[in-house]
Design an enzyme around this catalytic site. Structure first.
Site, PDB file in Angstrom:
ATOM      1  N   SER A  38       0.817  -1.222   0.000  1.00 32.37           N
ATOM      2  CA  SER A  38       0.000   0.000   0.000  1.00 32.37           C
ATOM      3  C   SER A  38       0.848   1.268   0.000  1.00 32.37           C
ATOM      4  O   SER A  38       1.734   1.434   0.850  1.00 32.37           O
ATOM      5  CB  SER A  38      -0.882  -0.017   1.255  1.00 32.37           C
ATOM      6  OG  SER A  38      -1.236   1.295   1.646  1.00 32.37           O
ATOM      7  N   GLY A  39       0.545   2.183  -0.897  1.00 35.60           N
ATOM      8  CA  GLY A  39       1.249   3.463  -0.923  1.00 35.60           C
ATOM      9  C   GLY A  39       1.037   4.249   0.362  1.00 35.60           C
ATOM     10  O   GLY A  39       1.983   4.813   0.926  1.00 35.60           O
ATOM     11  N   LEU A  40      -0.232   4.283   0.823  1.00 42.68           N
ATOM     12  CA  LEU A  40      -0.523   5.010   2.060  1.00 42.68           C
ATOM     13  C   LEU A  40       0.246   4.423   3.231  1.00 42.68           C
ATOM     14  O   LEU A  40       0.848   5.150   4.034  1.00 42.68           O
ATOM     15  CB  LEU A  40      -2.039   4.961   2.348  1.00 42.68           C
ATOM     16  CG  LEU A  40      -2.469   5.498   3.711  1.00 42.68           C
ATOM     17  CD1 LEU A  40      -2.185   6.995   3.831  1.00 42.68           C
ATOM     18  CD2 LEU A  40      -3.954   5.222   3.960  1.00 42.68           C
ATOM     19  N   ASP A  50       0.867  10.499   2.031  1.00 44.30           N
ATOM     20  CA  ASP A  50       0.594   9.785   0.780  1.00 44.30           C
ATOM     21  C   ASP A  50       0.268  10.816  -0.296  1.00 44.30           C
ATOM     22  O   ASP A  50      -0.858  10.916  -0.783  1.00 44.30           O
ATOM     23  CB  ASP A  50      -0.561   8.798   0.987  1.00 44.30           C
ATOM     24  CG  ASP A  50      -0.781   7.906  -0.232  1.00 44.30           C
ATOM     25  OD1 ASP A  50       0.133   7.800  -1.072  1.00 44.30           O
ATOM     26  OD2 ASP A  50      -1.883   7.332  -0.333  1.00 44.30           O
ATOM     27  N   ASP A  77       1.042  -1.019  -5.121  1.00 37.46           N
ATOM     28  CA  ASP A  77       0.348   0.232  -5.388  1.00 37.46           C
ATOM     29  C   ASP A  77       1.364   1.193  -6.026  1.00 37.46           C
ATOM     30  O   ASP A  77       2.201   1.767  -5.330  1.00 37.46           O
ATOM     31  CB  ASP A  77      -0.175   0.777  -4.052  1.00 37.46           C
ATOM     32  CG  ASP A  77      -0.843   2.125  -4.188  1.00 37.46           C
ATOM     33  OD1 ASP A  77      -0.946   2.635  -5.319  1.00 37.46           O
ATOM     34  OD2 ASP A  77      -1.268   2.661  -3.141  1.00 37.46           O
ATOM     35  N   ASP A  79       0.788   4.030  -7.468  1.00 35.57           N
ATOM     36  CA  ASP A  79       0.226   5.373  -7.666  1.00 35.57           C
ATOM     37  C   ASP A  79      -0.018   5.588  -9.168  1.00 35.57           C
ATOM     38  O   ASP A  79      -0.469   4.686  -9.845  1.00 35.57           O
ATOM     39  CB  ASP A  79       1.137   6.452  -7.073  1.00 35.57           C
ATOM     40  CG  ASP A  79       1.136   6.427  -5.536  1.00 35.57           C
ATOM     41  OD1 ASP A  79       0.245   5.791  -4.956  1.00 35.57           O
ATOM     42  OD2 ASP A  79       2.035   7.035  -4.949  1.00 35.57           O
ATOM     43  N   GLU A 106      -2.919   4.097 -11.090  1.00 32.07           N
ATOM     44  CA  GLU A 106      -4.159   4.878 -11.006  1.00 32.07           C
ATOM     45  C   GLU A 106      -4.085   6.073 -11.950  1.00 32.07           C
ATOM     46  O   GLU A 106      -2.989   6.611 -12.200  1.00 32.07           O
ATOM     47  CB  GLU A 106      -4.379   5.349  -9.562  1.00 32.07           C
ATOM     48  CG  GLU A 106      -3.338   6.344  -9.086  1.00 32.07           C
ATOM     49  CD  GLU A 106      -3.300   6.534  -7.562  1.00 32.07           C
ATOM     50  OE1 GLU A 106      -3.554   5.566  -6.827  1.00 32.07           O
ATOM     51  OE2 GLU A 106      -3.012   7.671  -7.137  1.00 32.07           O
ATOM     52  N   LYS A 112       0.292  13.103  -6.592  1.00 33.11           N
ATOM     53  CA  LYS A 112      -1.057  12.658  -6.233  1.00 33.11           C
ATOM     54  C   LYS A 112      -1.374  13.009  -4.787  1.00 33.11           C
ATOM     55  O   LYS A 112      -0.486  13.350  -4.004  1.00 33.11           O
ATOM     56  CB  LYS A 112      -1.213  11.151  -6.467  1.00 33.11           C
ATOM     57  CG  LYS A 112      -0.227  10.229  -5.758  1.00 33.11           C
ATOM     58  CD  LYS A 112      -0.609   9.692  -4.390  1.00 33.11           C
ATOM     59  CE  LYS A 112      -1.946   9.130  -4.154  1.00 33.11           C
ATOM     60  NZ  LYS A 112      -2.054   7.685  -4.410  1.00 33.11           N
ATOM     61  N   ASN A 114      -3.734  11.143  -1.608  1.00 34.99           N
ATOM     62  CA  ASN A 114      -4.489   9.937  -1.274  1.00 34.99           C
ATOM     63  C   ASN A 114      -5.972  10.131  -1.610  1.00 34.99           C
ATOM     64  O   ASN A 114      -6.560  11.174  -1.315  1.00 34.99           O
ATOM     65  CB  ASN A 114      -4.312   9.610   0.218  1.00 34.99           C
ATOM     66  CG  ASN A 114      -5.078   8.358   0.597  1.00 34.99           C
ATOM     67  OD1 ASN A 114      -6.265   8.409   0.905  1.00 34.99           O
ATOM     68  ND2 ASN A 114      -4.413   7.234   0.549  1.00 34.99           N
ATOM     69  N   SER A 115      -6.571   9.093  -2.186  1.00 35.30           N
ATOM     70  CA  SER A 115      -7.951   9.172  -2.684  1.00 35.30           C
ATOM     71  C   SER A 115      -8.976   9.509  -1.606  1.00 35.30           C
ATOM     72  O   SER A 115     -10.055  10.015  -1.922  1.00 35.30           O
ATOM     73  CB  SER A 115      -8.353   7.822  -3.290  1.00 35.30           C
ATOM     74  OG  SER A 115      -7.420   7.399  -4.223  1.00 35.30           O
ATOM     75  N   ARG A 149      -6.364   1.372 -12.331  1.00 38.30           N
ATOM     76  CA  ARG A 149      -7.224   1.867 -11.250  1.00 38.30           C
ATOM     77  C   ARG A 149      -7.910   3.156 -11.671  1.00 38.30           C
ATOM     78  O   ARG A 149      -7.253   4.104 -12.098  1.00 38.30           O
ATOM     79  CB  ARG A 149      -6.376   2.081 -10.010  1.00 38.30           C
ATOM     80  CG  ARG A 149      -7.048   2.913  -8.930  1.00 38.30           C
ATOM     81  CD  ARG A 149      -6.271   2.804  -7.660  1.00 38.30           C
ATOM     82  NE  ARG A 149      -6.585   3.847  -6.707  1.00 38.30           N
ATOM     83  CZ  ARG A 149      -6.030   3.934  -5.511  1.00 38.30           C
ATOM     84  NH1 ARG A 149      -5.142   3.016  -5.137  1.00 38.30           N
ATOM     85  NH2 ARG A 149      -6.339   4.914  -4.692  1.00 38.30           N
ATOM     86  N   HIS A 180     -12.400   2.445  -7.503  1.00 37.13           N
ATOM     87  CA  HIS A 180     -12.306   2.942  -6.126  1.00 37.13           C
ATOM     88  C   HIS A 180     -13.462   3.891  -5.826  1.00 37.13           C
ATOM     89  O   HIS A 180     -13.943   4.605  -6.705  1.00 37.13           O
ATOM     90  CB  HIS A 180     -10.970   3.661  -5.929  1.00 37.13           C
ATOM     91  CG  HIS A 180     -10.523   3.702  -4.499  1.00 37.13           C
ATOM     92  ND1 HIS A 180     -11.136   2.974  -3.498  1.00 37.13           N
ATOM     93  CD2 HIS A 180      -9.515   4.373  -3.882  1.00 37.13           C
ATOM     94  CE1 HIS A 180     -10.528   3.198  -2.345  1.00 37.13           C
ATOM     95  NE2 HIS A 180      -9.536   4.048  -2.553  1.00 37.13           N
TER      96      HIS A 180
HETATM   97  C1  SPV Z   1      -3.339   2.657  -0.661  1.00 33.08           C
HETATM   98  O1  SPV Z   1      -3.451   1.723   0.142  1.00 33.08           O
HETATM   99  O2  SPV Z   1      -2.368   3.419  -0.706  1.00 33.08           O
HETATM  100  C2  SPV Z   1      -4.409   2.904  -1.638  1.00 33.08           C
HETATM  101  C3  SPV Z   1      -5.814   2.699  -1.267  1.00 33.08           C
HETATM  102  O3  SPV Z   1      -4.086   3.370  -2.706  1.00 33.08           O
HETATM  103  S1  SPV Z   1      -6.422   4.248  -0.744  1.00 33.08           S
HETATM  104  O4  SPV Z   1      -5.642   4.655   0.424  1.00 33.08           O
HETATM  105  O5  SPV Z   1      -7.818   4.080  -0.438  1.00 33.08           O
HETATM  106  O6  SPV Z   1      -6.237   5.204  -1.826  1.00 33.08           O
HETATM  107 MG    MG Z   2      -2.316   4.344  -2.701  1.00 36.94          MG
END
Ligand code: SPV
Ligand code: MG
Length: 288
Positions: A38-40, A50, A77, A79, A106, A112, A114-115, A149, A180
């Protein structure tokens, strides 16, 4: 193996978040069959936001630790690929070198955010992003599962835009679509899935709509659910609790029963293997 999980609409698969070797090893021991780098969570573990603060090479280094710590396939992930098609294909080839099984890209712009944070989520141009996907496909197609994504629902563009993008990304060669949403119910995800009709397998990240039972996803023939950040958040809660207690009590006796034993640490990282190897390779007088 990841291809079978992420690219199947037969049986629902689960990917557990990992952000370092420790969280990866724990997820494997618990019984997960695949990991989401996971990026986050990786950014958080490094002390970054993130928001493209960690570099692609820091991501690749974290993935290497995750890959080395387990036998499990790792979906990374990626990004938006850290730039244009060229940055995306460089990232993909580095991830392949380090043993990742797949990458999710994505359709966001660099840098970016975080979504699930804030309301500004500008989307990449469809044709430009399709070029990023094609470049990754041409670079790493046989060895890396490519998940496209779609951030259209996150960005508030609605279902038509999400579907338009999904079809374009399928045409560009994606192996699966990650759709997402940040709604607190799965409604918009489920209407996407109905309209999409599994042209490619669908991956979801139910961080915000966590109350939905997985039987709903099975019925919808969704391929993969990603539990995206739960080990990282569990670690935050546990570390906060322990730090507060030690500050307050100036002693660790009361927390001892609630934290992992040192034996568990040794077992997780196979210290016995090292002792056996020493017996084989190290002269007796140099052993520990
Ligand atoms: C992550 O886990 O970094 C994701 C999912 O991309 S989210 O945090 O919902 O964007
Ligand atoms: Mg991410």
């Amino acid at each position: 193996m990841l291809r079978a999980q992420v690219c199947s609409s037969g049986a629902l698969s689960f990917l557990m978040e990992a952000h370092d070797g420790l969280s990866a090893a724990i997820a494997e021991r618990a019984g997960f069959n695949g990991l989401w780098a996971s990026g986050l969570s990786i950014a958080s573990s490094l002390g970054y936001r993130d928001a493209s603060e960690a570099s692609w090479s820091q991501l690749v280094a974290a993935v290497e630790r995750i890959v080395d710590a387990t036998q499990l396939p790792v979906l990374v992930d990626g990004d938006g690929g850290f730039g244009n098609f060229n940055n995306a294909r460089l990232l993909a080839s580095k991830l392949r070198q380090r043993g990742a099984a797949g990458v999710a890209l994505e359709d966001s712009c660099f840098p970016k955010m975080n979504s699930l944070v804030g309301d500004r989520h500008p989307l990449a141009d469809i044709d430009e992003f399709s070029g990023r996907l094609r470049a990754v496909k041409d670079t790493a197609a046989d060895d890396l599962v490519l998940v496209a994504r779609i951030e259209a629902l996150i960005a508030g563009h609605g279902m038509d835009e999400a579907l338009l993008r999904a079809h374009a990304y399928a045409d560009a060669g994606a192996d699966a679509i990650l759709i997402h949403s940040r709604r607190s119910t799965a409604d918009e995800i489920l209407s996407f899935v109905r309209a999409w009709q599994n042209r490619l397998p669908v991956v979801i990240v139910p961080t915000k709509y966590y109350r939905t039972p997985v039987s709903t996803y099975r019925r919808a023939r969704i391929s993969t659910v990603i539990w995206a950040n739960h080990s990282m958040r569990a670690a935050i809660a546990a570390m906060q609790h322990v730090c507060r207690r030690i500050i307050a009590e100036e002693n660790t006796a009361s927390i001892e029963p609630n934290i992992a034993t040192l034996d568990e640490v040794l077992e997780l990282f196979k210290y016995d293997e090292l002792a056996n190897a020493e017996a084989r390779y190290l002269p007796h007088r140099l052993r520990q």
